[in-house]
Design a protein around this motif. Structure first.
Motif, PDB file in Angstrom:
ATOM      1  N   GLU A  33     -56.079 -33.101 -81.872  1.00 14.12           N
ATOM      2  CA  GLU A  33     -55.404 -33.445 -81.116  1.00 14.12           C
ATOM      3  C   GLU A  33     -55.412 -32.216 -79.372  1.00 14.12           C
ATOM      4  N   GLU A  34     -55.857 -31.169 -79.464  1.00 12.81           N
ATOM      5  CA  GLU A  34     -55.379 -30.226 -77.959  1.00 12.81           C
ATOM      6  C   GLU A  34     -57.167 -30.886 -77.340  1.00 12.81           C
ATOM      7  N   LYS A  35     -58.014 -31.119 -78.430  1.00 11.77           N
ATOM      8  CA  LYS A  35     -59.591 -31.921 -77.733  1.00 11.77           C
ATOM      9  C   LYS A  35     -59.301 -32.976 -77.060  1.00 11.77           C
ATOM     10  N   LEU A  36     -58.835 -33.730 -77.568  1.00 12.45           N
ATOM     11  CA  LEU A  36     -58.169 -35.585 -77.067  1.00 12.45           C
ATOM     12  C   LEU A  36     -57.829 -35.359 -76.092  1.00 12.45           C
ATOM     13  N   ARG A  37     -56.695 -34.673 -75.754  1.00 16.06           N
ATOM     14  CA  ARG A  37     -55.763 -34.802 -75.299  1.00 16.06           C
ATOM     15  C   ARG A  37     -56.370 -34.896 -73.754  1.00 16.06           C
ATOM     16  N   LYS A  38     -57.174 -33.309 -73.775  1.00 15.80           N
ATOM     17  CA  LYS A  38     -57.716 -32.649 -72.200  1.00 15.80           C
ATOM     18  C   LYS A  38     -58.653 -33.595 -72.345  1.00 15.80           C
ATOM     19  N   THR A  39     -59.747 -33.886 -73.172  1.00 17.02           N
ATOM     20  CA  THR A  39     -60.749 -35.415 -72.881  1.00 17.02           C
ATOM     21  C   THR A  39     -60.009 -35.879 -71.998  1.00 17.02           C
ATOM     22  N   HIS A  40     -58.599 -36.844 -72.627  1.00 18.11           N
ATOM     23  CA  HIS A  40     -58.316 -37.469 -71.544  1.00 18.11           C
ATOM     24  C   HIS A  40     -57.551 -37.697 -70.664  1.00 18.11           C
ATOM     25  N   ALA A  41     -57.327 -36.513 -70.282  1.00 19.92           N
ATOM     26  CA  ALA A  41     -56.842 -36.378 -68.878  1.00 19.92           C
ATOM     27  C   ALA A  41     -57.503 -35.691 -68.245  1.00 19.92           C
ATOM     28  N   HIS A  42     -58.450 -34.715 -68.689  1.00 18.62           N
ATOM     29  CA  HIS A  42     -60.186 -35.295 -67.269  1.00 18.62           C
ATOM     30  C   HIS A  42     -60.960 -36.358 -67.188  1.00 18.62           C
ATOM     31  N   CYS A  43     -61.101 -36.767 -68.379  1.00 20.07           N
ATOM     32  CA  CYS A  43     -62.405 -38.030 -68.250  1.00 20.07           C
ATOM     33  C   CYS A  43     -61.200 -39.691 -68.950  1.00 20.07           C
ATOM     34  N   PRO A  44     -60.692 -39.941 -68.573  1.00 21.04           N
ATOM     35  CA  PRO A  44     -60.165 -40.747 -68.446  1.00 21.04           C
ATOM     36  C   PRO A  44     -60.514 -42.273 -67.966  1.00 21.04           C
ATOM     37  N   LEU A  45     -62.519 -42.224 -68.664  1.00 25.15           N
ATOM     38  CA  LEU A  45     -63.150 -43.266 -69.019  1.00 25.15           C
ATOM     39  C   LEU A  45     -63.828 -43.210 -70.694  1.00 25.15           C
ATOM     40  N   THR A  46     -64.015 -42.044 -71.039  1.00 21.75           N
ATOM     41  CA  THR A  46     -64.226 -41.912 -71.559  1.00 21.75           C
ATOM     42  C   THR A  46     -64.209 -42.083 -72.889  1.00 21.75           C
ATOM     43  N   ARG A  47     -65.042 -42.680 -73.833  1.00 23.81           N
ATOM     44  CA  ARG A  47     -64.513 -43.778 -75.157  1.00 23.81           C
ATOM     45  C   ARG A  47     -64.333 -42.580 -76.176  1.00 23.81           C
ATOM     46  N   TYR A  48     -63.746 -43.288 -77.595  1.00 22.52           N
ATOM     47  CA  TYR A  48     -63.772 -41.654 -78.982  1.00 22.52           C
ATOM     48  C   TYR A  48     -64.335 -42.483 -80.031  1.00 22.52           C
ATOM     49  N   VAL A  49     -65.211 -41.529 -80.547  1.00 26.09           N
ATOM     50  CA  VAL A  49     -65.299 -42.129 -82.165  1.00 26.09           C
ATOM     51  C   VAL A  49     -64.493 -41.288 -83.027  1.00 26.09           C
ATOM     52  N   LEU A  50     -64.059 -40.999 -83.832  1.00 26.01           N
ATOM     53  CA  LEU A  50     -63.404 -40.113 -84.803  1.00 26.01           C
ATOM     54  C   LEU A  50     -63.900 -40.231 -86.402  1.00 26.01           C
ATOM     55  N   MET A  51     -64.320 -39.523 -86.741  1.00 28.53           N
ATOM     56  CA  MET A  51     -64.989 -39.004 -88.387  1.00 28.53           C
ATOM     57  C   MET A  51     -64.288 -37.666 -89.273  1.00 28.53           C
ATOM     58  N   GLY A  52     -63.864 -38.568 -90.304  1.00 28.24           N
ATOM     59  CA  GLY A  52     -64.012 -36.980 -90.673  1.00 28.24           C
ATOM     60  C   GLY A  52     -63.944 -36.667 -92.589  1.00 28.24           C
ATOM     61  N   PHE A  53     -63.842 -35.793 -92.975  1.00 28.73           N
ATOM     62  CA  PHE A  53     -64.845 -35.740 -94.589  1.00 28.73           C
ATOM     63  C   PHE A  53     -63.254 -35.019 -95.423  1.00 28.73           C
ATOM     64  N   SER A  54     -62.184 -35.811 -96.086  1.00 34.91           N
ATOM     65  CA  SER A  54     -61.461 -35.455 -97.150  1.00 34.91           C
ATOM     66  C   SER A  54     -60.865 -34.729 -96.888  1.00 34.91           C
ATOM     67  N   GLN A  55     -60.197 -33.474 -96.359  1.00 32.96           N
ATOM     68  CA  GLN A  55     -58.794 -32.957 -95.670  1.00 32.96           C
ATOM     69  C   GLN A  55     -59.514 -33.128 -94.172  1.00 32.96           C
ATOM     70  N   GLY A  56     -60.429 -33.324 -93.557  1.00 32.23           N
ATOM     71  CA  GLY A  56     -61.113 -33.673 -92.363  1.00 32.23           C
ATOM     72  C   GLY A  56     -60.715 -35.203 -92.443  1.00 32.23           C
ATOM     73  N   ALA A  57     -60.918 -35.863 -93.050  1.00 31.49           N
ATOM     74  CA  ALA A  57     -60.531 -37.704 -93.202  1.00 31.49           C
ATOM     75  C   ALA A  57     -58.805 -37.387 -92.927  1.00 31.49           C
ATOM     76  N   VAL A  58     -58.279 -37.158 -93.857  1.00 30.59           N
ATOM     77  CA  VAL A  58     -56.504 -36.941 -93.416  1.00 30.59           C
ATOM     78  C   VAL A  58     -56.575 -36.784 -91.577  1.00 30.59           C
ATOM     79  N   ILE A  59     -57.001 -35.062 -91.931  1.00 31.35           N
ATOM     80  CA  ILE A  59     -56.393 -35.327 -89.843  1.00 31.35           C
ATOM     81  C   ILE A  59     -56.922 -36.577 -89.499  1.00 31.35           C
ATOM     82  N   THR A  60     -58.361 -36.678 -89.990  1.00 32.74           N
ATOM     83  CA  THR A  60     -58.442 -37.996 -88.908  1.00 32.74           C
ATOM     84  C   THR A  60     -57.393 -38.879 -88.728  1.00 32.74           C
ATOM     85  N   GLY A  61     -57.231 -39.386 -90.141  1.00 31.18           N
ATOM     86  CA  GLY A  61     -56.794 -40.990 -89.779  1.00 31.18           C
ATOM     87  C   GLY A  61     -55.172 -40.518 -90.057  1.00 31.18           C
ATOM     88  N   ASP A  62     -54.077 -39.009 -89.883  1.00 32.63           N
ATOM     89  CA  ASP A  62     -53.226 -38.944 -89.102  1.00 32.63           C
ATOM     90  C   ASP A  62     -53.383 -38.785 -87.926  1.00 32.63           C
TER      91      ASP A  62
END
Length: 327
Positions: free
Chosen positions: A146-175
């Motif tokens: 969340e910190e990375k996404l928040r900082k990126t969005h604040a500095h780069c308002p036009l940047t798009r996002y692709v989120l990916m994760g596996f296992s515990q990382g998939a749970v976090i990604t989905g959350d």
């Protein structure tokens, strides 16, 4: 007096049995949710809505067109790992997705950021196990993503996002994706169109039909949903159940891969502890979860492994993303 002693002994026996049952369930939950060590050695882009009128026409020159956020699974990362050159686990499943993307795209087109976090899962029945608990590990991973996404969005308002994760990382990604979709995430609800896609392999909170389930897709649910009724019965391992609000308006851009028989994401619903013990016992030693980079237990209709499918899917999203102006 004799009657009181008998009652006391009976209560003591009941207490001991309850403790033993809790420990057994804790051990089996640990066996179920932990992934085994890694083995040796494409969908359609989601639709986006019209951009809010208050967005700027350009963004800083150091902003990527797309941020590809990657969250590894249990034992595939460390808190101090380098997010741009992760080396905590050279056999990490997600490296088989992130590395090809880094090779294909320039850093200005997509910044591939692998979230560094504890990625541990302490066995609650082993007092000698000094790993971080699942709750602590998951909380750190979520916070850092969340910190990375928040900082990126604040500095780069036009940047798009692709989120990916596996296992515990998939749970976090989905959350994180669910929080964004429901207006409680690091990217404001008004900017949901910036999220190009969300990809999960072996999501422990998977609900069939709540997103695009990439075929072949089993009928079971994620382990945290199957055991959601137990809540926080096992210290340090909170079973969160279904995600509040699901994926909302992002559901058309969320893709989930689950191999039949992987009890992390393909579990039968459990309604009582006795049934849980029997079903959890059958999950110990399940090899399916470790082999998503192969086609042994899951392959797409076109013959791709899960990691190959995810790489192709993400590549297509990145290639088709807008090219915002830079200042």
């Amino acid at each position: 007096m004799l009657k009181r002693r008998r009652i006391g002994r009976l209560l003591l026996i009941v207490l001991v049995l309850a403790i033993v049952a809790a420990l057994l369930i804790g051990f089996l939950i640990y066996q179920w949710l932990k992934p085994p060590p890694p083995p040796p050695g494409p969908g359609q882009p989601g639709t986006t809505t019209t951009a809010p009128s208050n967005r700027p026409q350009a963004q800083p020159a150091d902003c990527p067109d797309v941020l590809t956020l990657v969250i590894p699974g249990t034992w595939e990362s460390k808190a101090g790992d380098d997010p741009y050159h992760p080396t905590a686990n050279p056999k990490s499943l997600m490296l088989k997705v992130s590395s090809p993307l880094e090779e294909k795209f320039d850093r200005s087109r997509t910044e591939v950021y692998t979230v560094p976090y504890k990625a541990q899962f302490r066995n609650p029945t082993n007092l000698a196990d000094r790993q971080a608990s699942y709750d602590d590990s998951r909380a750190q991973g979520t916070r850092r993503a969340e910190e990375k996404l928040r900082k990126t969005h604040a500095h780069c308002p036009l940047t798009r996002y692709v989120l990916m994760g596996f296992s515990q990382g998939a749970v976090i990604t989905g959350d994180v994706a669910s929080d964004i979709a429901n207006g409680r995430g690091p990217i404001p609800a008004a900017d949901q169109d910036l999220v190009l896609g969300v990809g999960m392999i072996a999501d422990g909170r998977r609900q069939p039909g709540g997103q695009h389930d990439v075929a072949p897709s089993p009928a079971g649910v994620g382990a945290e949903i199957a055991l959601g009724g137990f809540g926080s019965m096992v210290p340090g391992t909170t079973l969160s159940g279904a995600r509040s609000g699901g994926f909302g308006d992002l559901s058309d851009r969320v893709y989930s891969i689950c191999a039949p028989g992987d009890l992390i994401c393909d579990s039968p619903t459990v309604n009582d502890s006795l049934s849980a013990i029997g079903k959890l016992a059958n999950a110990a030693g399940n090899p399916v979860h470790a082999l998503y980079a192969t086609t042994r237990y899951w392959k797409s209709n076109s013959g791709q492994s899960a990691t190959q499918w995810m790489t192709a899917w993400a590549s297509k999203l990145i290639s088709g993303a807008p090219h915002p102006e830079h200042t």
